[in-house]
Design an enzyme around this catalytic site. Sequence first.
Site, mmCIF file in Angstrom:
data_model
loop_
_atom_site.group_PDB
_atom_site.id
_atom_site.type_symbol
_atom_site.label_atom_id
_atom_site.label_comp_id
_atom_site.label_asym_id
_atom_site.label_seq_id
_atom_site.Cartn_x
_atom_site.Cartn_y
_atom_site.Cartn_z
ATOM 1 N N ASP A 10 0.840 -1.206 0.000
ATOM 2 C CA ASP A 10 0.000 0.000 0.000
ATOM 3 C C ASP A 10 0.871 1.250 0.000
ATOM 4 O OD1 ASP A 10 -2.427 -1.359 -0.201
ATOM 5 O OD2 ASP A 10 -2.437 -1.778 1.943
ATOM 6 N N LYS A 32 0.837 -7.901 -2.938
ATOM 7 C CA LYS A 32 -0.483 -7.412 -3.356
ATOM 8 C C LYS A 32 -0.350 -5.971 -3.836
ATOM 9 C CE LYS A 32 -3.957 -6.157 -0.491
ATOM 10 N NZ LYS A 32 -4.485 -4.891 -1.034
ATOM 11 N N ASP A 59 -5.133 -6.458 -6.648
ATOM 12 C CA ASP A 59 -6.329 -6.260 -5.818
ATOM 13 C C ASP A 59 -7.098 -5.031 -6.310
ATOM 14 O OD1 ASP A 59 -8.133 -6.192 -3.672
ATOM 15 O OD2 ASP A 59 -6.689 -5.267 -2.306
ATOM 16 N N LYS A 61 -10.463 -5.137 -7.175
ATOM 17 C CA LYS A 61 -11.858 -5.242 -6.722
ATOM 18 C C LYS A 61 -12.833 -4.723 -7.776
ATOM 19 C CE LYS A 61 -10.754 -4.662 -1.782
ATOM 20 N NZ LYS A 61 -9.392 -4.115 -1.753
ATOM 21 N N ASP A 64 -18.628 -3.702 -11.860
ATOM 22 C CA ASP A 64 -19.227 -2.892 -12.924
ATOM 23 C C ASP A 64 -20.209 -3.779 -13.674
ATOM 24 O OD1 ASP A 64 -19.640 -0.892 -14.944
ATOM 25 O OD2 ASP A 64 -17.616 -0.150 -14.596
ATOM 26 N N THR A 121 -13.248 -6.036 5.351
ATOM 27 C CA THR A 121 -12.963 -6.261 6.776
ATOM 28 C C THR A 121 -13.028 -4.952 7.575
ATOM 29 O OG1 THR A 121 -10.668 -6.360 6.013
ATOM 30 C CG2 THR A 121 -11.663 -8.414 6.710
ATOM 31 N N ARG A 213 -0.014 -2.913 6.813
ATOM 32 C CA ARG A 213 0.700 -1.981 7.681
ATOM 33 C C ARG A 213 1.581 -2.625 8.741
ATOM 34 N NH1 ARG A 213 -4.826 1.393 7.933
ATOM 35 N NH2 ARG A 213 -5.524 -0.750 7.552
#
Length: 236
Positions: A10, A32, A59, A61, A64, A121, A213
């Site tokens: 991230d 990821k 990832d 997601k 549509d 989550t 993280r």
Amino acid sequence: MLQPVIIALDFSTRAEVEGFLQPFSDEQLFLKVGMELYYQEGPDLVNYLQSQGHAVFLDLKLHDIPTTVYKAMRGIANLGVDLINVHAAGGIEMMKKAIEGLEDGSVINKRPLCIAVTQLTSTSVETMNEELNIPGTIQDTVEHYAKNAEKANLDGVVCSPLEVPFIRDCCGERFLTITPGIRLANNDVNDQKRIASPVQAKELGSSCIVVGRTITRSEKPVIVYHQILDMWRKAE
Ligand code: C5P
């Protein structure tokens, strides 16, 4: 699965990713790439990670109309990633089209595994009931979405480790359960709501865990990664 611990990259830039990966030297990781990074750095970044020997979970997601998801997946299949996902909330037809797109686009590469996000989550039962207007328990929705994903021939779901046992009951042992929301005892929970430790996740039957993280914001990411890998391997 290639590695039981998937590291969530991230970050926003390739420079940050390179800096983060540098101390891992020649380890082959399962990484990821989420929307934060992909929207900035695109396919080149995915190619770069693969050229370094890493497996990639893209990832994005997708959610549509079925035709758009089909076409997007047909293009994504060219990247040769190992794992990709859609939102189960898009429905069975959309999920079927996702698989069809991946199959049609996987001319040279093996079809990436495709899993569905059930409920994020970070979503609590209050948010789901009151804001999203979905009645019932988190378990009800997650179970329902997991069954839909199975009907659409997806390979598994993204869910909280806490939800793995009943997904195993309804969708069987071979259905993948990839679980984020992982925290060690001394970690901040941040925005996650349905969390578990790596040991709990393994005991509950997760196929593999996604850790962001806890590793990426640590002073010693390589050590923490290996601690988590050891915890996972030693747990039953
Ligand atoms: O930092 P942390 O370990 O909470 O990161 C979890 C990662 O897993 C993030 O990249 C987040 O986007 C992703 N994720 C999630 N919950 C889902 C699906 C993906 O937390 N249901």
